[in-house]
Motif scaffolding. Structure first.
Motif, PDB file in Angstrom:
ATOM      1  N   THR A  16       1.017  -1.360   0.271  1.00  0.00           N
ATOM      2  CA  THR A  16       0.129  -0.088   0.110  1.00  0.00           C
ATOM      3  C   THR A  16       0.780   0.628  -0.042  1.00  0.00           C
ATOM      4  O   THR A  16       0.548   1.961  -0.719  1.00  0.00           O
ATOM      5  CB  THR A  16      -1.239  -0.156   0.811  1.00  0.00           C
ATOM      6  OG1 THR A  16      -1.535  -1.196   1.484  1.00  0.00           O
ATOM      7  CG2 THR A  16      -2.092   1.153   1.020  1.00  0.00           C
ATOM      8  N   ALA A  17       1.864   1.128   1.107  1.00  0.00           N
ATOM      9  CA  ALA A  17       3.304   2.852   0.639  1.00  0.00           C
ATOM     10  C   ALA A  17       3.587   2.912  -0.474  1.00  0.00           C
ATOM     11  O   ALA A  17       3.294   4.228  -0.877  1.00  0.00           O
ATOM     12  CB  ALA A  17       3.993   2.339   1.576  1.00  0.00           C
ATOM     13  N   GLY A  18       4.012   1.984  -1.720  1.00  0.00           N
ATOM     14  CA  GLY A  18       4.108   1.768  -2.695  1.00  0.00           C
ATOM     15  C   GLY A  18       3.449   2.414  -2.820  1.00  0.00           C
ATOM     16  O   GLY A  18       3.546   3.370  -4.231  1.00  0.00           O
ATOM     17  N   CYS A  19       1.704   2.221  -3.161  1.00  0.00           N
ATOM     18  CA  CYS A  19       0.688   2.967  -4.328  1.00  0.00           C
ATOM     19  C   CYS A  19       0.763   3.682  -3.840  1.00  0.00           C
ATOM     20  O   CYS A  19       0.389   4.394  -4.738  1.00  0.00           O
ATOM     21  CB  CYS A  19      -0.434   1.651  -3.998  1.00  0.00           C
ATOM     22  SG  CYS A  19      -0.523   0.005  -4.418  1.00  0.00           S
ATOM     23  N   CYS A  20       1.050   4.611  -2.888  1.00  0.00           N
ATOM     24  CA  CYS A  20       1.033   5.845  -2.178  1.00  0.00           C
ATOM     25  C   CYS A  20       1.939   6.772  -3.018  1.00  0.00           C
ATOM     26  O   CYS A  20       2.031   8.095  -2.141  1.00  0.00           O
ATOM     27  CB  CYS A  20       0.444   6.236  -1.382  1.00  0.00           C
ATOM     28  SG  CYS A  20      -1.095   4.625  -0.647  1.00  0.00           S
ATOM     29  N   GLY A  21       3.159   5.981  -2.620  1.00  0.00           N
ATOM     30  CA  GLY A  21       4.354   7.323  -3.612  1.00  0.00           C
ATOM     31  C   GLY A  21       4.903   7.180  -2.262  1.00  0.00           C
ATOM     32  O   GLY A  21       6.061   8.163  -2.041  1.00  0.00           O
TER      33      GLY A  21
END
Length: 164
Positions: free
Chosen positions: A39-44
């Motif tokens: 999720t952190a990756g998806c959020c940049g």
């Protein structure tokens, strides 16, 4: 009229890097931690600080494990003090007597989102350092969301407030 549907578009770029750090106390489940990384990756999000015996399942985290720099530490309080000195506002994702409702909280752009353990939440040592705590309203049982789900909601709200 017909139009072509495109699946899995490439990510929309950010005008500037996110000034958001995710910091996690030791997790009981590597599935939850791996889901948070994804999720952190998806959020940049570019930086996560994790404590304890942190193992990431690549099948769950997928590309998030490649795009998020993971720092493994023994203890979170010293890291939180450093983040505060670097100008981050420490925001705990925790149900407390003084928590703000996530729906009404305005995240500072420079935020360290501090995530607690699945069962125990944030410990006293971490809670004492928080500038703010936010919680997500629950309308049924159980009385709180799964830690990975709650983190996804909080990250999404931060991104909604700072879309680019």
């Amino acid at each position: 009229m017909s139009f072509e549907q495109v699946r899995h578009r490439p990510p929309s770029g950010l005008e500037r890097p996110r000034e958001l750090v995710v910091a996690c106390v030791p997790m009981r489940s590597n599935v939850n931690l791996s889901t948070i990384v994804r999720t952190a990756g998806c959020c940049g999000v570019q930086r996560m600080i994790v404590c304890g015996n942190a193992r990431i399942d690549q099948k769950i985290a997928r590309d998030g494990a490649e795009s998020v720099a993971l720092e493994v530490r023994n203890s979170l309080p010293p890291v939180l003090r450093t983040l505060r000195a670097d100008g981050y506002r420490l925001v705990g994702l925790e149900q407390t007597t003084n928590s703000s409702d996530l729906h009404h909280y305005s995240f500072p752009r420079r935020t360290a989102l501090v995530i607690g353990n699945e069962r125990l939440g944030l410990g006293e040592a971490e809670l004492e350092l928080m500038d703010d705590c936010v919680e997500i309203p629950v309308w049924g049982r159980p009385f709180s969301y799964n830690v990975a789900t709650a983190t996804a909601m909080a990250l999404y709200e931060y991104c909604r407030q700072y879309p680019s």
